[in-house]
Design an enzyme around this catalytic site. Structure first.
Site, PDB file in Angstrom:
ATOM      1  N   GLY A  45      23.762  46.092  14.899  1.00  0.00           N
ATOM      2  CA  GLY A  45      23.674  47.216  15.831  1.00  0.00           C
ATOM      3  C   GLY A  45      23.769  46.743  17.264  1.00  0.00           C
ATOM      4  O   GLY A  45      23.704  45.550  17.553  1.00  0.00           O
ATOM      5  N   GLY A  47      22.688  48.053  21.414  1.00  0.00           N
ATOM      6  CA  GLY A  47      22.083  48.994  22.348  1.00  0.00           C
ATOM      7  C   GLY A  47      22.477  48.649  23.767  1.00  0.00           C
ATOM      8  O   GLY A  47      23.366  47.826  23.997  1.00  0.00           O
ATOM      9  N   GLY A  48      21.792  49.253  24.705  1.00  0.00           N
ATOM     10  CA  GLY A  48      22.142  49.044  26.094  1.00  0.00           C
ATOM     11  C   GLY A  48      21.771  47.680  26.625  1.00  0.00           C
ATOM     12  O   GLY A  48      22.362  47.204  27.600  1.00  0.00           O
ATOM     13  N   ALA A  50      20.912  44.821  24.324  1.00  0.00           N
ATOM     14  CA  ALA A  50      21.005  43.720  23.366  1.00  0.00           C
ATOM     15  C   ALA A  50      21.935  44.080  22.219  1.00  0.00           C
ATOM     16  O   ALA A  50      22.214  45.251  21.954  1.00  0.00           O
ATOM     17  CB  ALA A  50      19.614  43.379  22.818  1.00  0.00           C
ATOM     18  N   VAL A  52      22.229  43.111  18.043  1.00  0.00           N
ATOM     19  CA  VAL A  52      21.438  42.558  16.951  1.00  0.00           C
ATOM     20  C   VAL A  52      22.373  42.103  15.833  1.00  0.00           C
ATOM     21  O   VAL A  52      23.234  42.865  15.380  1.00  0.00           O
ATOM     22  CB  VAL A  52      20.426  43.584  16.412  1.00  0.00           C
ATOM     23  CG1 VAL A  52      19.569  42.959  15.304  1.00  0.00           C
ATOM     24  CG2 VAL A  52      19.527  44.093  17.546  1.00  0.00           C
ATOM     25  N   LYS A  67      18.268  39.050  17.811  1.00  0.00           N
ATOM     26  CA  LYS A  67      18.489  39.996  18.905  1.00  0.00           C
ATOM     27  C   LYS A  67      18.898  39.210  20.142  1.00  0.00           C
ATOM     28  O   LYS A  67      18.097  38.440  20.691  1.00  0.00           O
ATOM     29  CB  LYS A  67      17.214  40.804  19.163  1.00  0.00           C
ATOM     30  CG  LYS A  67      17.381  41.978  20.108  1.00  0.00           C
ATOM     31  CD  LYS A  67      16.105  42.826  20.112  1.00  0.00           C
ATOM     32  CE  LYS A  67      16.295  44.127  20.852  1.00  0.00           C
ATOM     33  NZ  LYS A  67      15.084  44.982  20.770  1.00  0.00           N
ATOM     34  N   ASP A 162       7.885  53.921  23.439  1.00  0.00           N
ATOM     35  CA  ASP A 162       9.244  54.357  23.090  1.00  0.00           C
ATOM     36  C   ASP A 162       9.330  54.671  21.594  1.00  0.00           C
ATOM     37  O   ASP A 162      10.253  54.227  20.904  1.00  0.00           O
ATOM     38  CB  ASP A 162      10.272  53.296  23.485  1.00  0.00           C
ATOM     39  CG  ASP A 162      11.701  53.858  23.542  1.00  0.00           C
ATOM     40  OD1 ASP A 162      11.841  55.100  23.642  1.00  0.00           O
ATOM     41  OD2 ASP A 162      12.657  53.066  23.499  1.00  0.00           O
TER      42      ASP A 162
END
Length: 302
Positions: A45, A47-48, A50, A52, A67, A162
């Site tokens: 996956g 994200g903004g 990192a 993974v 990560k 979060d």
């Protein structure tokens, strides 16, 4: 693992270490099979901040989640300091319902974390097209499991900040684990953070967090947990919308709708628990994670 569109997938065929590192710093993507002693298998996956990867760690040759922090995030002012603080918290957390962070490291100026690999999927898979709503039985089970994780955090005077479906991972054995502690901090640490790191995720944010309060405690996480399961059980967020500022404003100024109005098939006792989690006035919510667990334990059988 989350599905990745073709634009985010790159090969792992670069053999020269210097070329691979240069390409990583240009693109934020690992392009070789070897990184910092780990063997990269595939990408799980992105994200903004990192990417993974599924990787094999060298000591015990077991699969882990690696990560790797984006070089573009790492240059933002204060980011690495916040990352260091959250990692110092996460490596100490050992609980059945929390994703383990084993270590953090740096390789040629690139920061990374070695974490437990949860073979399963995050709860936001329920929002994929044609996916059925979460059943009440699963909702009760996963809500209790994440509640146990929050009780563990509360005992240590920690808050996550979060909580959202994408940060809760369910293994193939049906065990929910809370992950992504990038915004976590001690409940009594009132240090202000930079704009964008304070908020969390708009659809699941508590009113006091949306207001920029420095006086956050576990009740903020409990609100976000309620918003998460409202969405999972009801099929839409507490306050739907694509305008994120508007969504945050609604969490701040409007009472949450009742779950039964959105999900009439959910039992009255469970709906009452979700509604209590979503009280705008935090003094009317469950005051501790243990109070939530007691209410769930007292639910009549389905």
């Amino acid at each position: 693992a989350k599905k990745l569109d073709d634009t985010t997938v790159q090969g792992l065929d670069v053999k020269d270490p210097d070329t691979a590192m240069r390409r990583f710093k240009e693109t934020g993507q690992i392009v070789s099979r070897e990184f910092a002693g780990f063997t990269i298998i595939d990408k799980l996956g992105q994200g903004g901040t990192a990417v993974v990867y599924r990787a094999m760690e060298p000591m015990f040759n077991k699969p882990i989640a690696l990560k790797v922090i984006s070089p573009f995030a790492a240059v933002k002012e204060g980011f690495l300091k916040r990352l260091q603080r959250s990692n110092e918290i996460s490596v100490k957390l050992i609980h059945r319902h929390i994703v383990r962070t084993y270590l953090m490291g740096e390789y040629q100026g690139v920061h990374f974390m070695m974490q437990e690999l949860v073979e399963g999927a995050p709860l936001d898979r329920y929002f994929e097209e044609d996916h059925a709503l979460m059943t009440e039985a699963d909702g009760r089970k996963y809500l209790h499991q994440v509640g146990e994780a929050l009780a563990y955090l509360e005992e240590r005077k920690l808050i996550h900040r979060d909580i959202k479906p994408g940060n809760i991972y369910v293994s193939k054995e049906g065990v929910a684990k809370l992950g992504d502690f990038g915004l976590s901090r001690l409940a009594d640490d009132a240090a202000q953070t930079a704009e964008g790191y304070l908020l969390g995720t708009p659809h699941y944010i508590s009113p006091e967090q949306a207001n920029g309060s420095k006086d956050l405690d576990i009740r903020s996480d409990l609100y976000s947990l309620g918003a998460t399961f409202f969405h999972l059980l009801g099929g839409s967020p507490v306050f739907p919308g694509d305008n994120l500022q508007s969504v945050v404003l609604m969490h701040l100024t409007k009472p949450a709708p009742k779950l039964k109005a959105t999900a009439p098939k959910v039992s009255e006792p469970l709906a009452a628990i979700i509604d209590k989690l979503l009280e705008s006035d935090r003094t009317k919510r469950f005051q501790h994670a243990s109070d939530l667990l007691a209410a769930l334990d007292a639910l009549p059988s389905l």
